[in-house]
Design a protein around this motif. Structure first.
Motif, mmCIF file in Angstrom:
data_model
loop_
_atom_site.group_PDB
_atom_site.id
_atom_site.type_symbol
_atom_site.label_atom_id
_atom_site.label_comp_id
_atom_site.label_asym_id
_atom_site.label_seq_id
_atom_site.Cartn_x
_atom_site.Cartn_y
_atom_site.Cartn_z
ATOM 1 N N HIS A 254 0.830 -1.198 0.000
ATOM 2 C CA HIS A 254 0.000 0.000 0.000
ATOM 3 C C HIS A 254 0.868 1.253 0.000
ATOM 4 O O HIS A 254 1.720 1.426 0.860
ATOM 5 C CB HIS A 254 -0.909 0.022 1.233
ATOM 6 N N LYS A 255 0.599 2.130 -0.969
ATOM 7 C CA LYS A 255 1.282 3.412 -1.019
ATOM 8 C C LYS A 255 0.490 4.427 -0.191
ATOM 9 O O LYS A 255 -0.724 4.296 -0.065
ATOM 10 C CB LYS A 255 1.406 3.890 -2.464
ATOM 11 N N PRO A 256 1.176 5.440 0.367
ATOM 12 C CA PRO A 256 0.449 6.471 1.117
ATOM 13 C C PRO A 256 -0.657 7.080 0.270
ATOM 14 O O PRO A 256 -0.470 7.343 -0.925
ATOM 15 C CB PRO A 256 1.545 7.501 1.444
ATOM 16 N N LEU A 257 -1.809 7.281 0.897
ATOM 17 C CA LEU A 257 -2.992 7.767 0.187
ATOM 18 C C LEU A 257 -2.889 9.274 -0.014
ATOM 19 O O LEU A 257 -2.612 10.022 0.916
ATOM 20 C CB LEU A 257 -4.242 7.437 1.000
ATOM 21 N N ARG A 354 -19.439 6.271 -4.748
ATOM 22 C CA ARG A 354 -19.197 7.329 -5.735
ATOM 23 C C ARG A 354 -20.306 8.376 -5.756
ATOM 24 O O ARG A 354 -20.088 9.508 -6.215
ATOM 25 C CB ARG A 354 -19.036 6.726 -7.130
ATOM 26 N N ALA A 355 -21.482 8.026 -5.236
ATOM 27 C CA ALA A 355 -22.612 8.956 -5.255
ATOM 28 C C ALA A 355 -22.317 10.253 -4.503
ATOM 29 O O ALA A 355 -22.870 11.308 -4.832
ATOM 30 C CB ALA A 355 -23.850 8.283 -4.673
ATOM 31 N N THR A 356 -21.460 10.197 -3.482
ATOM 32 C CA THR A 356 -21.165 11.396 -2.672
ATOM 33 C C THR A 356 -19.682 11.772 -2.719
ATOM 34 O O THR A 356 -19.214 12.543 -1.893
ATOM 35 C CB THR A 356 -21.571 11.160 -1.205
ATOM 36 N N SER A 357 -18.945 11.214 -3.678
ATOM 37 C CA SER A 357 -17.503 11.445 -3.739
ATOM 38 C C SER A 357 -17.108 12.162 -5.022
ATOM 39 O O SER A 357 -17.647 11.881 -6.097
ATOM 40 C CB SER A 357 -16.750 10.115 -3.646
ATOM 41 N N LYS A 358 -16.149 13.076 -4.889
ATOM 42 C CA LYS A 358 -15.577 13.746 -6.052
ATOM 43 C C LYS A 358 -14.205 13.169 -6.409
ATOM 44 O O LYS A 358 -13.542 13.651 -7.318
ATOM 45 C CB LYS A 358 -15.460 15.251 -5.788
ATOM 46 N N GLN A 359 -13.785 12.144 -5.655
ATOM 47 C CA GLN A 359 -12.509 11.489 -5.940
ATOM 48 C C GLN A 359 -12.642 10.647 -7.209
ATOM 49 O O GLN A 359 -13.725 10.172 -7.548
ATOM 50 C CB GLN A 359 -12.082 10.602 -4.765
ATOM 51 N N ASP A 360 -11.525 10.454 -7.929
ATOM 52 C CA ASP A 360 -11.594 9.644 -9.146
ATOM 53 C C ASP A 360 -11.790 8.173 -8.798
ATOM 54 O O ASP A 360 -11.516 7.740 -7.665
ATOM 55 C CB ASP A 360 -10.346 9.839 -10.016
ATOM 56 N N THR A 362 -10.230 5.517 -9.576
ATOM 57 C CA THR A 362 -9.034 4.760 -9.180
ATOM 58 C C THR A 362 -8.799 4.872 -7.679
ATOM 59 O O THR A 362 -8.555 3.874 -6.994
ATOM 60 C CB THR A 362 -7.790 5.281 -9.946
ATOM 61 N N LEU A 363 -8.902 6.091 -7.135
ATOM 62 C CA LEU A 363 -8.695 6.275 -5.700
ATOM 63 C C LEU A 363 -9.821 5.621 -4.904
ATOM 64 O O LEU A 363 -9.574 5.008 -3.853
ATOM 65 C CB LEU A 363 -8.599 7.764 -5.361
ATOM 66 N N VAL A 364 -11.060 5.726 -5.394
ATOM 67 C CA VAL A 364 -12.192 5.086 -4.711
ATOM 68 C C VAL A 364 -11.957 3.583 -4.621
ATOM 69 O O VAL A 364 -12.134 2.964 -3.562
ATOM 70 C CB VAL A 364 -13.509 5.381 -5.442
ATOM 71 N N ARG A 365 -11.528 2.991 -5.726
ATOM 72 C CA ARG A 365 -11.273 1.542 -5.738
ATOM 73 C C ARG A 365 -10.090 1.190 -4.827
ATOM 74 O O ARG A 365 -10.082 0.130 -4.199
ATOM 75 C CB ARG A 365 -10.987 1.067 -7.172
ATOM 76 N N THR A 396 -16.508 3.960 4.395
ATOM 77 C CA THR A 396 -15.783 4.352 3.190
ATOM 78 C C THR A 396 -16.512 5.474 2.464
ATOM 79 O O THR A 396 -15.889 6.408 1.959
ATOM 80 C CB THR A 396 -15.606 3.141 2.246
ATOM 81 N N LYS A 397 -17.851 5.395 2.433
ATOM 82 C CA LYS A 397 -18.662 6.432 1.789
ATOM 83 C C LYS A 397 -18.451 7.789 2.466
ATOM 84 O O LYS A 397 -18.227 8.807 1.796
ATOM 85 C CB LYS A 397 -20.141 6.033 1.839
ATOM 86 N N VAL A 398 -18.491 7.810 3.793
ATOM 87 C CA VAL A 398 -18.272 9.056 4.533
ATOM 88 C C VAL A 398 -16.840 9.544 4.332
ATOM 89 O O VAL A 398 -16.592 10.734 4.088
ATOM 90 C CB VAL A 398 -18.573 8.862 6.036
ATOM 91 N N PHE A 399 -15.875 8.625 4.423
ATOM 92 C CA PHE A 399 -14.458 8.977 4.309
ATOM 93 C C PHE A 399 -14.146 9.636 2.968
ATOM 94 O O PHE A 399 -13.354 10.585 2.897
ATOM 95 C CB PHE A 399 -13.604 7.709 4.494
ATOM 96 N N LEU A 400 -14.773 9.140 1.892
ATOM 97 C CA LEU A 400 -14.470 9.632 0.551
ATOM 98 C C LEU A 400 -15.432 10.713 0.071
ATOM 99 O O LEU A 400 -15.342 11.169 -1.063
ATOM 100 C CB LEU A 400 -14.474 8.463 -0.445
#
Length: 523
Positions: A254-257, A354-360, A362-365, A396-400
């Motif tokens: 795992h690489k730093p997020l 993804r419904a509440t995330s603006k992250q791409d 790849t990062l979500v996965r 995860t939904k809240v975090f992202l």
């Protein structure tokens, strides 16, 4: 050692998925077993089969002793809290003195003091037990064996939870070394095959230093043809070896997020929340007296306190911006509670997040994979997931989500230990602000940079991590004990003085009472 329970050839399915596939299990007198595994791996199902509440589709469970079962308690009735219900159930089952105790998340609804009290009870427990728990300190204190359930199989590890983690780390390093060795062998064979192929192609060509008369000698062409044939045979043998080479997958590192946090530059090193003379009251009951404190950008503030002291009340006050709470306009709050109504059960894991995330994507996965939803798992409908798996999706939904401040109320309840450790890493890498209420001691120790303690109707903020707070609390307790001992010594001296002048039965009783209090304090 006498066998207390035996299970043979167990198989159990959930729909078409093979959940449990165990050839043989035995529990002996004195065994202290911790059962661990991912949410949905079958821990609760296995316990229910072992205690006789669930009949396996195949196989046999044979008890040779009296069993006691503490089920996983999530619901709350109108009279008792979850913690009170858990304590009552534990007391009832332990009161039956079973030879083998099966307990499913017995610490889930307990605060730290009650978890430590249960630890104390279980340390002196003379029977055997199998315990499912997400509390790693609890497993460390009690267990001498860990059963890990993964991909329907059970692997047995000797020692407590930390010993198990050390053995898993060793397995990981061995897997990394095995992959490195595999890659080296593969590259050597591939290079050798390419070399043989080049030599085979050149074998029928007339050598540059061969004269015309030498080339016309009978048998020269046959010689080079045979040479080519042998080279190709050697090459085929190498290709066969390459095909038989057992593939060893690379261990994921795992690489730093790195994720985008809204308004992170604006909020950096600033006060994001100011709490002024905030009181905690429920109807006529006081939870804490008015308190004032600040929360800074980037804080990892953990709220601790016994059940019923007001941790959730404080979280709700912060979320709803109660009078006395000033929040920076740039703050965007993501709130996680035990109510999972933020999930759409008909949509997939990936769609929910993804419904509440603006992250791409790849990062979500990447984050979902850290929480053990990898590859095709992200397309599972949330409605088919276990309770613990839904908690992971909600977290995860809240975090992202498009937020910069996380308010998390008991986020580790009902998570498996691996998911808790993954979430700890995510929170430590998170560049926003985190406010979390928890009774998980190791989680608090790994995450907290500040402690907010609710006790004795007071709300106190401590600058430092959990271990530093514990050390200071112990010093304070020692100082209080010394003060109390000094006061008792003064009282004892006064009573002795009076006894020497005017002895009486009442003074003697008071003297004995004070001596008893001092002995108790010293002990």
């Amino acid at each position: 050692m006498r066998i207390l329970l035996e299970a043979t050839a167990l198989k159990h399915y959930i729909a078409t998925r093979l959940l449990i596939d165990v050839e043989k299990l035995q529990v002996h007198q004195g065994d202290r077993i911790g059962l661990v595994g991912h949410n949905g791996s079958g821990k609760t199902t296995l316990l229910q089969m072992l205690c006789g509440n669930l009949t396996p589709e195949q196989g046999l469970v044979t008890p040779y002793s009296q069993l006691g079962y503490i089920p996983q308690l999530k619901a709350q009735d109108m009279v008792m809290s979850g913690g009170e219900m858990t304590q009552k159930t534990i007391q009832q089952v332990l009161g039956q003195q079973p030879e083998l105790l099966l307990a499913d998340e017995p610490t889930a609804n307990l605060d730290i003091s009650h978890i430590e009290a249960l630890e104390h009870t279980m340390k002196s427990w003379t029977g055997a037990f199998i315990i499912v728990s997400h509390d790693r300190d609890f497993l460390d204190a009690l267990c001498t064996m860990i059963w890990e359930i993964e991909d329907s199989k059970i692997t047995v590890y000797k020692g407590n939870y930390s010993d198990y983690i050390n053995q898993k780390d060793l397995e990981r390093r061995q897997a990394q070394l095995a992959h490195k060795t595999y890659e080296q062998k593969k590259q050597q064979l591939e290079a050798a095959i390419k070399l043989k192929e080049r030599k085979a192609q050149q074998a029928t060509k007339k050598p540059k230093n061969l004269s015309s008369s030498e080339a016309r000698i009978k048998g020269t062409s046959v010689y080079f043809a045979n040479k080519q044939k042998k080279l190709r045979q050697t090459m085929k043998a190498m290709q066969s070896r390459l095909g038989r080479l057992e593939t060893i997958e690379k261990v994921v590192e795992h690489k730093p997020l790195k994720m985008s946090i809204p308004s992170s530059e604006i909020l950096k090193r600033r006060i994001v929340m100011h709490v002024e003379e905030l009181a905690g009251n429920i109807k006529e009951r006081t939870l804490w007296r008015p308190a004032t404190f600040n929360i800074r950008s980037g804080d990892k503030l953990v709220i601790i306190g016994a059940n019923g002291t007001g941790k959730t009340t404080l979280m709700k006050q912060l979320v709803s911006h109660q009078p006395g709470i000033t929040i920076s306009p740039a703050v965007k709050i993501g709130y996680f509670s035990q109510n999972l109504d933020i999930l759409d059960l008909d949509k997939t894991i990936l769609e929910n997040v993804r419904a509440t995330s603006k992250q791409d994507e790849t990062l979500v996965r990447t984050v979902l994979a850290r929480m053990h939803f990898a590859k095709e798992d992200v397309y599972k409908r949330v409605g088919v997931l276990s309770g613990g798996e839904r908690v992971k999706v909600a977290l995860t939904k809240v975090f992202l989500s498009d937020v910069n401040t996380l308010l998390l109320d008991e986020p580790t309840n009902y998570l498996d230990t691996q998911a808790i450790e993954a979430f700890e890493t995510l929170l430590n890498e998170y560049e926003g602000t985190v406010i979390v209420a928890s009774h998980d001691r190791r989680f608090i120790d790994k995450v907290a940079t500040r402690i907010l303690a609710i006790e004795d109707l007071k709300l106190t903020v401590f600058e430092g991590n959990y271990q530093a707070w514990l050390a200071e609390a112990q010093v304070s307790e020692k100082d209080e004990a010394e003060d109390e001992k000094l006061l008792l010594d003064v009282k004892i001296a006064a009573v002795l003085s009076r006894l020497s002048v005017e002895p009486s039965e009442a003074l003697e009783q008071e003297f004995q009472k004070l001596l008893k209090q001092k002995r108790a304090l010293v002990e």
